[in-house]
Design a protein around this motif. Structure first.
Motif, short mmCIF file in Angstrom:
data_model
loop_
_atom_site.label_atom_id
_atom_site.label_comp_id
_atom_site.label_asym_id
_atom_site.label_seq_id
_atom_site.Cartn_x
_atom_site.Cartn_y
_atom_site.Cartn_z
N GLU A 301 0.81 -1.22 0.00
CA GLU A 301 0.00 0.00 0.00
C GLU A 301 0.84 1.27 0.00
O GLU A 301 0.36 2.35 -0.36
CB GLU A 301 -0.91 0.01 1.23
N LEU A 302 2.11 1.17 0.38
CA LEU A 302 2.96 2.35 0.51
C LEU A 302 3.08 3.19 -0.77
O LEU A 302 3.00 4.42 -0.71
CB LEU A 302 4.36 1.93 0.98
N PRO A 303 3.26 2.59 -1.96
CA PRO A 303 3.36 3.42 -3.15
C PRO A 303 2.11 4.27 -3.41
O PRO A 303 2.22 5.45 -3.77
CB PRO A 303 3.59 2.40 -4.28
N SER A 304 0.94 3.69 -3.23
CA SER A 304 -0.30 4.41 -3.51
C SER A 304 -0.63 5.43 -2.44
O SER A 304 -1.20 6.50 -2.75
CB SER A 304 -1.46 3.42 -3.64
N SER A 305 -0.28 5.13 -1.20
CA SER A 305 -0.66 6.02 -0.09
C SER A 305 0.36 7.10 0.21
O SER A 305 -0.01 8.23 0.54
CB SER A 305 -0.89 5.18 1.18
N MET A 306 1.63 6.76 0.12
CA MET A 306 2.66 7.73 0.50
C MET A 306 3.70 7.94 -0.59
O MET A 306 4.68 8.63 -0.40
CB MET A 306 3.31 7.31 1.82
N TYR A 307 3.50 7.34 -1.72
CA TYR A 307 4.39 7.50 -2.86
C TYR A 307 5.85 7.29 -2.52
O TYR A 307 6.73 8.11 -2.80
CB TYR A 307 4.12 8.83 -3.56
N VAL A 308 6.09 6.15 -1.92
CA VAL A 308 7.44 5.69 -1.60
C VAL A 308 7.55 4.24 -2.04
O VAL A 308 6.54 3.56 -2.26
CB VAL A 308 7.73 5.79 -0.09
N TYR A 309 8.77 3.78 -2.15
CA TYR A 309 8.99 2.38 -2.50
C TYR A 309 9.00 1.52 -1.23
O TYR A 309 9.57 1.93 -0.21
CB TYR A 309 10.33 2.21 -3.22
N PRO A 310 8.41 0.35 -1.26
CA PRO A 310 8.51 -0.58 -0.12
C PRO A 310 9.91 -1.14 -0.02
O PRO A 310 10.64 -1.19 -1.02
CB PRO A 310 7.49 -1.68 -0.48
N VAL A 311 10.29 -1.56 1.18
CA VAL A 311 11.63 -2.13 1.35
C VAL A 311 11.63 -3.65 1.28
O VAL A 311 12.69 -4.26 1.07
CB VAL A 311 12.26 -1.69 2.69
N GLN A 312 10.47 -4.26 1.44
CA GLN A 312 10.42 -5.72 1.38
C GLN A 312 10.47 -6.18 -0.07
O GLN A 312 9.74 -5.68 -0.93
CB GLN A 312 9.15 -6.23 2.06
N ARG A 313 11.34 -7.14 -0.31
CA ARG A 313 11.50 -7.65 -1.67
C ARG A 313 10.23 -8.28 -2.21
O ARG A 313 9.40 -8.80 -1.46
CB ARG A 313 12.63 -8.69 -1.71
N ASP A 314 10.08 -8.21 -3.52
CA ASP A 314 8.97 -8.84 -4.25
C ASP A 314 7.61 -8.25 -3.90
O ASP A 314 6.57 -8.86 -4.17
CB ASP A 314 8.94 -10.36 -3.99
N THR A 315 7.58 -7.04 -3.34
CA THR A 315 6.31 -6.37 -3.10
C THR A 315 5.80 -5.80 -4.42
O THR A 315 6.52 -5.07 -5.10
CB THR A 315 6.47 -5.23 -2.09
N PRO A 316 4.57 -6.12 -4.83
CA PRO A 316 4.07 -5.61 -6.12
C PRO A 316 3.86 -4.11 -6.08
O PRO A 316 3.46 -3.54 -5.07
CB PRO A 316 2.73 -6.35 -6.29
N LEU A 317 4.13 -3.45 -7.19
CA LEU A 317 3.92 -2.02 -7.34
C LEU A 317 2.69 -1.76 -8.20
O LEU A 317 2.31 -2.60 -9.02
CB LEU A 317 5.14 -1.37 -7.98
N PRO A 318 2.05 -0.61 -8.04
CA PRO A 318 0.88 -0.29 -8.89
C PRO A 318 1.26 -0.32 -10.36
O PRO A 318 2.39 -0.04 -10.75
CB PRO A 318 0.52 1.13 -8.43
N ALA A 319 0.29 -0.64 -11.18
CA ALA A 319 0.53 -0.74 -12.62
C ALA A 319 1.11 0.57 -13.17
O ALA A 319 0.57 1.65 -12.93
CB ALA A 319 -0.77 -1.07 -13.34
N GLY A 320 2.21 0.46 -13.89
CA GLY A 320 2.82 1.62 -14.52
C GLY A 320 3.62 2.50 -13.57
O GLY A 320 4.25 3.46 -14.01
#
Length: 356
Positions: A301-320
């Motif tokens: 949820e971090l990319p969509s909510s706070m526009y940061v990259y997650p630190v845990q490997r293999d966490t899916p990112l929003p499309a595009g």
């Protein structure tokens, strides 16, 4: 920090980020759980965990409510300014904390609470999934990485295109008055993005960094206290539709604000951490919160909510998202110990250079 962030998007978005960072006024916000049967550990004053954080903290209530469902603990969130203010608050109260855990202290301020003895060590088993790679050197377990972002200058490409003007190609171009006068940056003494950009100039320019700042400010750059003012009020592409088409934000901010881009030679990596406060009355609950912040539900949820990259490997990112929030190929970087040793000197030199 993210001052990571929020950006004219919905939450921190420090580029709404760092992230609308739509900021709720710095105040205590309680996410109330009505579970009367929930139990905390013996050192707890009740079935509640208090998290101190910065103004740009943002996660959806369903995600936060999952913490209560999984642990039986209510989560109370208390917001306390920028990352720098948060670090100061925590560092001034070692052993007598105002909460159980703290989130949002970044690598530019990490040394403060560590040196103050304000943190209780805890190594989350979940950190092996990626967070451990961002641990503060020499301070194992005192702070656990949750997200990462890169502080960079942002450009409103549409503003330049509409005027048939060429935008700056590098942060070094800000020494030219025609670009400096269009720029809003943040004070490194009060803003974590401001600190990060100061460190970019120190790391990239060496002995020439003070002359750089003299030229930028003499050319008309605006220096403000924090990211929210710079991005959401002064930036031409921000929520306030200001008059500055160049602003200090994050490499991820363009994902939230179409028509903008980041100057990827101006970046400094910013890692945000969570830590347990020494003297907490609910150590067990705080540990559960650290584990929760590394869980898949929070990390994705971090990319969509706070526009940061997650630190845990293999966490899916929003499309595009990777295409819109390009990761810089090069970044200026300084070890936390070096930052701690030289911070006050650099701030004094910066103030002298810009006349503040």
């Amino acid at each position: 920090m993210n001052e990571l962030r929020t950006d004219g998007l919905s939450g921190r978005r420090r580029g709404r980020s760092r992230r609308t960072r739509v900021v709720v006024a710095a105040a205590a916000i309680a996410l109330v759980a009505t579970s009367a049967t929930a139990c905390a550990d013996d050192s707890s004053s009740g079935a509640e965990v208090t998290l101190l954080t910065h103004d740009s903290f943002e996660l959806p209530e369903p995600v936060l409510d999952a913490f209560r469902q999984e642990t039986g603990l209510a989560l109370k969130i208390v917001k306390s300014g920028d990352a720098g203010q948060l670090a100061s608050t925590v560092s001034l109260t070692p052993g007598a904390p105002k909460g159980d855990a703290v989130f949002g202290i970044d690598n530019t301020f990490a040394s403060r609470p560590i040196d103050a003895g304000a943190l209780e060590p805890y190594e989350s088993p979940a950190a092996a999934g990626g967070a451990a790679e961002y641990a503060v050197p020499g301070a194992a377990g005192q702070l656990t990485a949750v997200d990462r972002g890169d502080v960079c200058l942002n450009i409103d490409n549409g503003w330049f295109e509409s005027r048939s003007l060429t935008p700056p190609a590098s942060f070094r171009d800000l020494t030219r008055p025609e670009f400096a006068s269009l720029t809003a940056v943040t004070d490194p003494a009060t803003s974590s993005p401001g600190t990060a950009f100061l460190l970019t100039t120190v790391g990239a320019l060496g002995n020439g960094w003070q002359d750089y700042w003299k030229q930028v400010v003499a050319g008309g750059a605006t220096v403000v206290s924090g990211w929210e003012v710079a991005y959401n009020q002064l930036f031409t592409a921000g929520e306030g539709r200001g008059d500055k088409p160049i602003v200090l934000s994050y490499a991820s901010s363009p994902a939230a604000t179409p028509g903008t881009s980041a100057l990827l030679d101006s970046c400094f990596p910013q890692i945000e951490y969570i830590g347990i406060l020494k003297g907490t009355r609910n150590s067990t609950g705080a540990r559960k919160l650290v584990d929760f912040m590394l869980s898949p539900a929070v990390q994705k949820e971090l990319p969509s909510s706070m526009y940061v990259y997650p630190v845990q490997r293999d966490t899916p990112l929003p499309a595009g998202w990777p295409a819109r929030a390009e990761v810089p190929a090069w970044m200026s970087s300084l070890p936390p110990a070096t930052i701690a040793e030289n911070r006050e000197m650099w701030l004094d030199q910066w103030r002298a250079a810009v006349g503040r």
